[in-house]
Motif scaffolding. Structure first.
Motif, PDB file in Angstrom:
ATOM      1  N   SER A  48       0.831  -1.454  -0.098  1.00 46.87           N
ATOM      2  CA  SER A  48      -0.017   0.179  -0.155  1.00 46.87           C
ATOM      3  C   SER A  48       0.963   1.171  -0.092  1.00 46.87           C
ATOM      4  N   GLY A  49       1.946   1.074   0.580  1.00 51.21           N
ATOM      5  CA  GLY A  49       3.047   2.194   0.306  1.00 51.21           C
ATOM      6  C   GLY A  49       3.318   2.662  -1.076  1.00 51.21           C
ATOM      7  N   ILE A  50       3.558   1.402  -1.773  1.00 54.71           N
ATOM      8  CA  ILE A  50       3.853   1.715  -3.242  1.00 54.71           C
ATOM      9  C   ILE A  50       2.866   1.970  -3.948  1.00 54.71           C
ATOM     10  N   PHE A  51       1.524   1.691  -3.701  1.00 52.88           N
ATOM     11  CA  PHE A  51       0.223   1.859  -4.460  1.00 52.88           C
ATOM     12  C   PHE A  51      -0.549   2.805  -3.960  1.00 52.88           C
ATOM     13  N   ARG A  52      -0.062   3.657  -2.924  1.00 51.52           N
ATOM     14  CA  ARG A  52      -1.008   4.458  -2.109  1.00 51.52           C
ATOM     15  C   ARG A  52      -1.971   5.255  -3.185  1.00 51.52           C
ATOM     16  N   PRO A  53      -1.467   6.184  -3.867  1.00 52.17           N
ATOM     17  CA  PRO A  53      -2.604   6.918  -4.825  1.00 52.17           C
ATOM     18  C   PRO A  53      -3.262   6.218  -5.716  1.00 52.17           C
ATOM     19  N   VAL A  54      -2.807   4.979  -6.095  1.00 51.12           N
ATOM     20  CA  VAL A  54      -3.638   3.926  -7.067  1.00 51.12           C
ATOM     21  C   VAL A  54      -4.728   3.466  -6.213  1.00 51.12           C
ATOM     22  N   MET A  55      -4.544   2.970  -5.142  1.00 50.36           N
ATOM     23  CA  MET A  55      -5.356   2.506  -4.004  1.00 50.36           C
ATOM     24  C   MET A  55      -6.620   3.692  -3.641  1.00 50.36           C
ATOM     25  N   HIS A  56      -6.278   4.748  -3.774  1.00 47.43           N
ATOM     26  CA  HIS A  56      -7.393   5.733  -3.477  1.00 47.43           C
ATOM     27  C   HIS A  56      -8.072   6.044  -4.632  1.00 47.43           C
ATOM     28  N   ILE A  57      -7.563   5.874  -5.756  1.00 43.48           N
ATOM     29  CA  ILE A  57      -8.441   6.176  -6.982  1.00 43.48           C
ATOM     30  C   ILE A  57      -9.113   4.808  -6.904  1.00 43.48           C
TER      31      ILE A  57
END
Lengths: 655, 322
Positions: free
Chosen positions: A190-199
């Motif tokens: 989730s650190g790597i994909f933080r913005p993607v997870m929000h989207i």
């Protein structure tokens, strides 16, 4: 004057409704656009980097000093970038990194993940069907058919609505399972994909909003321009759904073939590299097709279930037709699925040779034999259903006498397709055989023969479809005789070409042999893309031999549909397991090692048991969903005279 | 039925063709009998075809014997195929199940007796099956062996690290001395027994020519290494049947089989030869290989040359990805 005023008022109302819908759609999509713009411009805290307050403190502390940014090299793209993320945690087998119950955490995660995937696939596939069917209804000139299609699309979306809630619930369970059992790994991901997870989360909101408007607005938007607005909403719904799936695919793509990070797993500031890994696009294509085939299978099973429990001929007719349409849609996407799978495997080999060999030739090769068996079952069942369906047409018996020849081709193709390269045998059998490979059957175990086997099966399935289309009709075009001869020759040449190339593959280098799959596939696709339209052209103005008696089909056909859906479900579970376990002892391949006590590959028997459990669990829960679907549409049974021919299915009562 | 030969090189297609011919002959016979009013009932026709294929053809016609696991797969698939055939249409299905229904309904003395016999014999059969399955077995257990486990990304031989995805055989060269797989592929002689002196058109193709140089000379050198070290197990014809082969279980790899070196990259073979059975990775369970790690006996150059000879002799080409 008064009438004109009323018309204007009605027109204004429609315009107002359309504008309101557009505004609503825009508002739903707004957060996504904002997030995408923010990510694209590099705004927000860098993924994997320290929080904003820490950054501010560091800035203050480093006042006057020159800021040093360590550079890292992308493990895949080989580009340089600032190593702004945290390195992948080096875990150990303890409660800090792997909190656990007195049970294997991996299996818990496996079940949670698989159930979420089943439902996710289903609710992503069904709206695509709805869109196609609703469109077919709108462009249909036949009013009765248009109504039937509209009703069918509505039936489809009704099933998926309850499943949609379950998808969200299962998604929540999945996240909790990750957080509680694999906190270190999930924290890193989730650190790597933080913005993607929000989207992703925002898109889920948009998807829900669109779906509810689409479903509940069905009656309100059933006429004129509003119907087009309604259809457009299904397009938006599917675009959002597809993007959602692509984003989720990027996570598994990253775990299999990481990119955008350096060797220590530090994020290098380019989110596109993290998303666009070596296997992302092949996974996307494979999953879209797989979801569609799976969705078609589940809806067909629903229709079969309703058919078998029907009390009236009208109901039977409707669900027979529904099952046929769902099966056709599912199979339409099943046919290109092996080719998409082939592309995915090719990319896997190109990315890491070891990974490819582990999958196809090594540790997991036996699972591929099971997969081949499941693919064979899917095609054989499809053929069987079509042959049974010929029975509900006057004139269908013309083709049924040739079934035995098709059975022979199908069985031979399947036997070649599923013959294992590494045979299971006792040491005594091994000695009697004189070596690891059987001199006759060993040749069936390699790719060249297997390509021939599956293409023979697919071509036969296409032929069955063409026979089905002709079931109750006789071509009357002037060139019908020529067309028949041409079509027959085309299929024979296609099969001969396929067999010849399968044999020829043994006499040429492996890299050229891989290329042979192109003419083999081309032959199969030619049969599909040239012969089906040719058949339709020949059937223009054809002489009907009698109506299709919907509902007058042997119950065996419905069990075939249920089997088709079960095989889809089992195969999906199997392939998900294979794809995931090919990482062996890595959470993120070659970047983050799995040091849990479960970092080993399960035995085939254990894996098969868990897959079967998942399948069973899914079918029990989806039966509950089906049952819920029937609760809202209880109708008074219509008395009917048994044995009376049913000319056409009647749409159900109002929504 | 070894008197009826399976022709080497054509065996897979021969098997399918023979089966097709048999089925066709049965169809013709049954059709003729039907015309004469003596057609075989569908029930018995289905049982006969299944029994012929599985209990006769696959068991006695194909040699060496097919392991039971494969026959079980074939038996199941052919049973499904026969079910699809006999239930393809409603009239055929009715015809097929008629004898079963007759026995279950049991309206005549014969069917009544048959039903009674089945009621007694079926549980006894099941009991026998269960009893057999509980008997202790002294056979060696079945092992699912991974014959070609995934190789590592790199391997270190004689102090040098080789990246398996990119490394190449330094002796696979054209007359200009450059790596050229197409050139070496073109100089592989006809794939048949006795190929060593057959179809050799020029010095460029003849490894025994005293003037041979470049690629073909290295093939000869590889052959010398092979016959000094490898042929005892892998055999004169590279078919895995050397002098010592049958002391091992499983016997050594058969390079002439389409499923061994023909499926592998040259660097994979290099890794396996260098590291031997003891160097198999965890995935290679149960590590059933006694091949020594040849890096302890051969130089890197010798390993590359012997591999090249193996490909040349068998007529196969190493796998490449592009």
């Amino acid at each position: 004057m008064g009438r004109l005023f009323i018309q204007m008022t009605r027109g204004k109302k429609k315009l107002f409704a359309a504008m309101a819908l557009m505004v609503m759609g825009g508002l739903l999509l707004l957060p996504i656009f904002l997030s995408v713009t923010a990510v694209a411009s590099g705004g927000g805290a860098p993924a994997g980097g320290p929080p904003a307050d820490v950054v501010a403190a560091q800035k203050e502390g480093a006042e006057g000093e020159e800021k040093k940014v360590e550079m890292g090299r992308d493990v895949y793209y080989k580009t340089e970038g600032p190593a702004i993320g945290m390195p992948a945690p080096i875990t150990a087998d303890n409660e800090t990194f792997y909190p656990r119950y007195n049970f294997e955490s991996r299996v818990l995660l496996w079940v949670a993940n698989q159930q979420h995937l089943y439902y996710g696939s289903f609710v992503l596939a069904v709206p695509i069907f709805c869109m196609c069917i609703e469109f077919a209804g709108m462009v249909s000139k036949d009013k009765a058919m248009a109504k039937k299609y509209d009703q069918l699309a509505y039936d489809f979306i009704k099933i998926s609505l309850t499943a949609y809630s379950l998808t969200a619930i299962l998604g929540g369970i999945l996240i909790f399972t990750f957080l509680t059992l694999y906190p270190a790994f999930f924290g890193y991901l989730s650190g790597i994909f933080r913005p993607v997870m929000h989207i992703y989360a925002l898109m889920f909101v948009a998807e829900s909003g669109t779906l509810y408007i689409y479903y509940y607005g069905w009656d309100k938007m059933r006429e004129g321009v509003m119907k087009w607005v309604h259809l457009s909403m299904s397009v938006i719904l599917n675009v959002i759904g597809t993007v959602l799936m692509f984003l989720a695919n990027s996570w598994i793509g990253f775990m299999m073939s990481p990119a955008g990070v350096d060797e220590q797993g530090r994020y290098l500031g380019n989110i596109w590299h993290v998303l666009h890994t070596a296997l992302w696009n092949p996974l996307n294509v494979h999953r879209i097709l797989g979801n569609m085939a799976f969705g078609g299978g589940v809806v067909a099973a629903y229709a079969a279930y309703r058919f078998l429990s029907s009390k009236t001929d009208e109901e039977r007719a409707h669900y027979d037709w529904m099952g046929y349409i769902a099966m056709s849609l599912g199979v339409a996407f099943l046919i290109p699925l092996p080719f998409a799978g082939y592309w995915l495997m090719r990319e896997v080999y190109a990315y890491r040779q070891q990974m490819g060999i582990t999958l196809m030739g090594g540790l997991l090769a036996w699972l591929f034999i099971i997969q081949a068996t499941m693919i064979g079952i899917l095609f054989l069942t499809t053929n069987y259903y079509l042959w049974q369906a010929l029975g509900r047409m006057t004139g269908g018996e013309r083709f049924q006498k040739y079934i035995k020849y098709l059975v022979f081709i199908l069985v031979c193709g399947l036997l070649v397709f599923i013959t294992p390269h590494t045979i299971v045998m006792t040491p005594a059998e091994l000695k009697a055989m004189g070596g690891q490979q059987h001199p006759v059957l060993g040749n069936y175990g390699v790719m060249s023969a297997k390509n021939g086997g599956i293409n023979a099966i697919i071509m036969t399935t296409i032929l069955s479809f063409i026979w089905y289309q002709r079931g109750n009709r006789v071509p009357t075009v002037s060139w019908a005789k020529f067309g028949n001869i041409f079509m027959g020759c085309f299929f024979v040449i296609g099969q001969l070409n396929n067999i010849w190339l399968a044999c020829y593959g043994y006499f040429i280098p492996a890299n050229v042999r891989i290329g042979l799959s192109v003419p083999q596939v081309a032959g199969t696709l030619s049969c599909l893309l040239l012969m089906t339209p040719l058949n339709l052209a020949m059937l223009k103005g054809a002489r009907p031999l009698g109506p299709i008696q919907w509902g007058k089909i042997a119950p065996r056909s419905q069990y075939a549909l249920i089997m088709l859906a079960t095989a889809f479900t089992w195969m999906m579970g199997l392939m998900g397991y294979i794809r995931s376990s090919v990482r062996l002892f890595w959470h993120v391949n070659e970047v983050m090692r799995d040091n849990s006590p479960w970092a080993y590959t399960h035995t085939i028997g254990f894996a098969a048991n868990v897959i079967s459990f998942n399948v069973l669990f899914f079918w029990i829960s989806i039966m509950f969903v089906f049952w819920l679907g029937t609760l809202g549409a209880k109708k008074v049974p219509v008395p009917s005279t048994a044995g009376q021919p049913v000319p056409s299915p009647q749409p159900a009562t109002g929504h | 039925m070894t008197w009826l030969k399976l022709v080497e090189g054509y065996m897979p297609m021969q098997m399918i063709s023979e089966l097709a011919i048999c089925i066709l002959v049965f169809s013709i016979i049954n059709y003729s009998l039907k015309k004469a009013g003596m057609g075989l009932p569908k029930f018995w026709a289905g049982i006969f075809v299944w029994a012929f294929v599985n209990l006769f053809y696959l068991k006695y016609r194909i040699y060496p014997p097919i392991p039971f696991s494969v026959r079980a797969i074939y038996g199941t698939v052919s049973a499904c195929g026969i079910f699809m055939w006999v239930s393809g249409s409603q009239p055929e299905w009715e015809e097929f199940k008629r004898p079963i229904i007759n026995v279950l309904d049991a309206k005549t003395g014969f069917t009544k007796a048959l039903r009674m016999a089945l009621l007694i014999l079926l549980p006894i059969g099941l009991w026998g099956f269960a009893y057999n399955s509980f008997l202790p077995s002294f056979d060696e257990p079945i092992e699912l062996r991974t014959v070609h486990p995934a190789p590592p990304a790199t391997t270190k031989v004689h102090g040098k690290t080789y990246v398996l995805q990119t490394a190449a055989n330094p002796y696979r060269i054209n007359p200009e001395g450059k790596y050229d797989q197409a050139y070496s592929n073109a100089h592989i002689v006809d794939q048949s027994m006795g190929r060593l002196m057959k179809d050799v058109k020029s010095a460029e193709d003849n490894p025994w020519d005293p003037n041979a140089k470049g690629y073909i000379k290295h093939v000869r050198e590889g052959g010398e290494i092979f016959f000094q070290n490898c042929h005892f197990c892998h055999g004169d014809n590279l078919n895995g049947r050397g002098l010592w082969a049958f002391a091992f279980n499983p016997i050594p790899a058969n390079f002439t089989d389409a499923g061994t070196i023909a499926q592998l990259q040259e660097t994979f073979v290099f890794w396996r030869v260098a590291k031997g059975g003891i160097g198999l990775p965890g995935e290679g369970f149960p590590w059933a290989s006694v091949m020594p790690p040849w890096e302890q006996h051969l130089s890197v150059d010798e390993i590359w040359k012997v591999i090249m000879f193996e490909y040349w002799h068998t007529g196969y080409y190493p796998r490449t990805w592009e």
